[in-house]
Motif scaffolding. Structure first.
Motif, PDB file in Angstrom:
ATOM      1  N   ILE A 135     -25.825 -17.203 -10.861  1.00 14.54           N
ATOM      2  CA  ILE A 135     -24.936 -18.077 -11.717  1.00 14.54           C
ATOM      3  C   ILE A 135     -25.688 -17.871 -13.308  1.00 14.54           C
ATOM      4  O   ILE A 135     -25.021 -18.114 -14.090  1.00 14.54           O
ATOM      5  N   PHE A 136     -27.128 -17.937 -13.290  1.00 18.70           N
ATOM      6  CA  PHE A 136     -27.822 -17.657 -14.441  1.00 18.70           C
ATOM      7  C   PHE A 136     -27.089 -16.320 -15.145  1.00 18.70           C
ATOM      8  O   PHE A 136     -26.854 -16.200 -16.208  1.00 18.70           O
ATOM      9  N   LEU A 137     -27.199 -15.226 -14.308  1.00 20.00           N
ATOM     10  CA  LEU A 137     -26.854 -13.971 -14.684  1.00 20.00           C
ATOM     11  C   LEU A 137     -25.090 -13.905 -15.295  1.00 20.00           C
ATOM     12  O   LEU A 137     -24.878 -13.626 -16.112  1.00 20.00           O
ATOM     13  N   ASN A 138     -24.578 -15.079 -14.610  1.00 18.41           N
ATOM     14  CA  ASN A 138     -23.039 -15.190 -15.109  1.00 18.41           C
ATOM     15  C   ASN A 138     -22.824 -16.033 -16.247  1.00 18.41           C
ATOM     16  O   ASN A 138     -21.907 -15.704 -17.037  1.00 18.41           O
ATOM     17  N   ASN A 139     -23.834 -16.561 -16.649  1.00 19.12           N
ATOM     18  CA  ASN A 139     -23.610 -17.393 -17.886  1.00 19.12           C
ATOM     19  C   ASN A 139     -24.602 -17.395 -19.161  1.00 19.12           C
ATOM     20  O   ASN A 139     -24.511 -17.850 -20.121  1.00 19.12           O
ATOM     21  N   LEU A 140     -25.569 -16.291 -18.840  1.00 18.89           N
ATOM     22  CA  LEU A 140     -26.276 -16.017 -20.022  1.00 18.89           C
ATOM     23  C   LEU A 140     -25.785 -15.010 -20.929  1.00 18.89           C
ATOM     24  O   LEU A 140     -26.096 -13.997 -21.299  1.00 18.89           O
ATOM     25  N   ILE A 256     -22.893  -2.679 -13.874  1.00 15.08           N
ATOM     26  CA  ILE A 256     -23.356  -3.808 -12.901  1.00 15.08           C
ATOM     27  C   ILE A 256     -22.736  -5.185 -13.371  1.00 15.08           C
ATOM     28  O   ILE A 256     -22.535  -5.270 -14.585  1.00 15.08           O
ATOM     29  N   SER A 257     -22.293  -6.102 -12.234  1.00 15.66           N
ATOM     30  CA  SER A 257     -22.108  -7.270 -12.893  1.00 15.66           C
ATOM     31  C   SER A 257     -22.586  -8.404 -11.981  1.00 15.66           C
ATOM     32  O   SER A 257     -23.098  -7.919 -10.669  1.00 15.66           O
ATOM     33  N   PRO A 258     -22.448  -9.505 -12.303  1.00 14.78           N
ATOM     34  CA  PRO A 258     -23.012 -10.753 -11.301  1.00 14.78           C
ATOM     35  C   PRO A 258     -22.345 -10.570  -9.853  1.00 14.78           C
ATOM     36  O   PRO A 258     -22.962 -11.007  -8.811  1.00 14.78           O
ATOM     37  N   GLU A 259     -21.054 -10.266  -9.768  1.00 10.24           N
ATOM     38  CA  GLU A 259     -20.289 -10.065  -8.627  1.00 10.24           C
ATOM     39  C   GLU A 259     -21.046  -9.024  -7.620  1.00 10.24           C
ATOM     40  O   GLU A 259     -20.461  -9.043  -6.708  1.00 10.24           O
ATOM     41  N   SER A 260     -21.876  -8.384  -8.218  1.00  6.37           N
ATOM     42  CA  SER A 260     -22.295  -7.215  -7.067  1.00  6.37           C
ATOM     43  C   SER A 260     -23.637  -7.786  -6.491  1.00  6.37           C
ATOM     44  O   SER A 260     -24.039  -7.104  -5.487  1.00  6.37           O
ATOM     45  N   PHE A 261     -23.902  -9.076  -6.724  1.00  8.45           N
ATOM     46  CA  PHE A 261     -25.058  -9.834  -5.998  1.00  8.45           C
ATOM     47  C   PHE A 261     -24.610 -10.923  -5.245  1.00  8.45           C
ATOM     48  O   PHE A 261     -25.420 -11.883  -5.787  1.00  8.45           O
TER      49      PHE A 261
END
Length: 355
Positions: A135-140, A256-261
């Protein structure tokens, strides 16, 4: 197996045959299709992840369901330092150690507040940690754009034996790992190094202390083992392997994107460790290989088999593939609860618990 253990010449011959098979594997797979070489590359990445998680789960007995967080940290560290987002384009031999150290730091941050937790409680906390990182990666992405949010990071530099600026034509060596075949041999070299490191850890004083903590933490503390430091070391070591795998994933994908993790990745890696045999390095490798290749084989065979038997697909190929895959895992857990290649300690432990 007894002959192999008692005769050093047989061991050398076995290692030579395995080495030749590993070298010949990408050429054999490329004859079928380049996609299979890429699948082999991802199988090696999963082996790296499974070996890292095996330190935490298999050696130290700490259930971690948020392992994908360290994978993400390594991947984003490589993408930010070796990509156009910040314009740094650092070489991979600088970025990979940084990613491993950052992942180890996050492992310590996860381990420090969870030292007294065991079993289900630890699993819940680590599960939450993995989701928090995603979630952090998605919102930073605002007010300062660090990770580019859900859009992800693209045009990430591949591994290269070149200088700092890949746009120059007169770079040192100038070897760029841009194809699945080149990546395979680089991944293979890293995998062999990590296997050797795992074997040395398992047979070391630290490895035996981890096993003592796994079997009985109170008894281990009574024998003078510093359980706090060794737990933190297990989290840090396992996380560092995940960081290395994440950096290599980032270079291979180029995006890469947050959806990869997502959580499914953590569950898959845990399944590899449990299926192969917790605490057994060779069993974990077997589990990673099976769970990497079997779903892809099913992906290619399920639909043609349905057409051959019924004239048309009755069930969507992806749904049927996951049903077969899940049923096979249930059967393995019923008839081989210790895994396909369980460690001797784990096998004896389950035998003692049986009625």
């Amino acid at each position: 197996m007894k002959t192999w253990r008692d005769r050093p010449a047989a061991q050398v011959a076995g290692f030579v045959l395995v080495a030749l098979a590993l070298v010949a594997l990408p050429f054999a797979l490329s004859a079928v299709g380049t996609a299979w070489v890429r699948i082999a590359n991802f199988a090696i990445l999963y082996i790296l992840l499974a070996l890292g998680l095996n330190i935490v789960v298999g050696f130290a007995g700490l259930l971690d369901l948020g392992y994908v967080a360290f994978y993400a940290v390594g991947a984003y560290a490589y993408a930010l330092l070796a990509g156009p987002h910040f314009g740094l384009h650092l070489p991979f031999w600088v970025v990979l150690p940084i990613g491993a150290c950052l992942a180890a730091l996050f492992g310590i941050l996860l381990g420090a507040p969870t030292l007294k937790l065991r079993g289900d409680y630890l699993a819940i906390v680590t599960l939450g940690f993995g989701e928090i990182v995603r979630i952090f990666l998605n919102n930073l992405s605002r007010p300062v754009n660090i990770t580019n949010g859900p859009q992800g990071l693209a045009r990430i530099d591949p591994f290269s034996l070149a200088g700092f600026d890949l746009s120059k034509s007169d770079t040192l060596f100038g070897i760029v790992f841009s194809g699945p075949m080149k990546y395979y041999f680089l991944l293979l070299a890293v995998m062999l190094a990590i296997i050797v490191l795992n074997l040395r850890l398992q047979n070391s004083r630290i490895g035996r202390a981890w096993e003592a903590i796994r079997e009985d933490e109170i008894a281990a503390r009574a024998m003078g083992i510093n359980t706090i430091n060794l737990k933190l070391l297990a989290f840090a070591m396992g996380a560092s392997f995940g960081g290395v795998a994440g950096g290599m994933f980032s270079a291979i994908q180029g995006f890469i994107s947050p959806e990869s993790f997502v959580l499914v990745e953590s569950v898959m890696v845990v399944s590899m460790v449990v299926l192969g045999g917790m605490g057994n390095i060779w069993g974990v490798i077997l589990g990673a290989v099976l769970l990497s290749f079997v779903p892809e084989v099913l992906r290619w065979t399920v639909e043609p088999v349905q057409k051959a038997l019924f004239g048309k697909p009755l069930i969507e190929a992806e749904v049927l593939r996951m049903l077969i895959f899940g049923f096979a895992l249930v059967l393995v857990m019923l008839f081989r609860p210790a895994g396909l290649l369980p460690s001797a300690v784990r096998k004896r432990e389950l035998a003692e618990r049986a009625p």
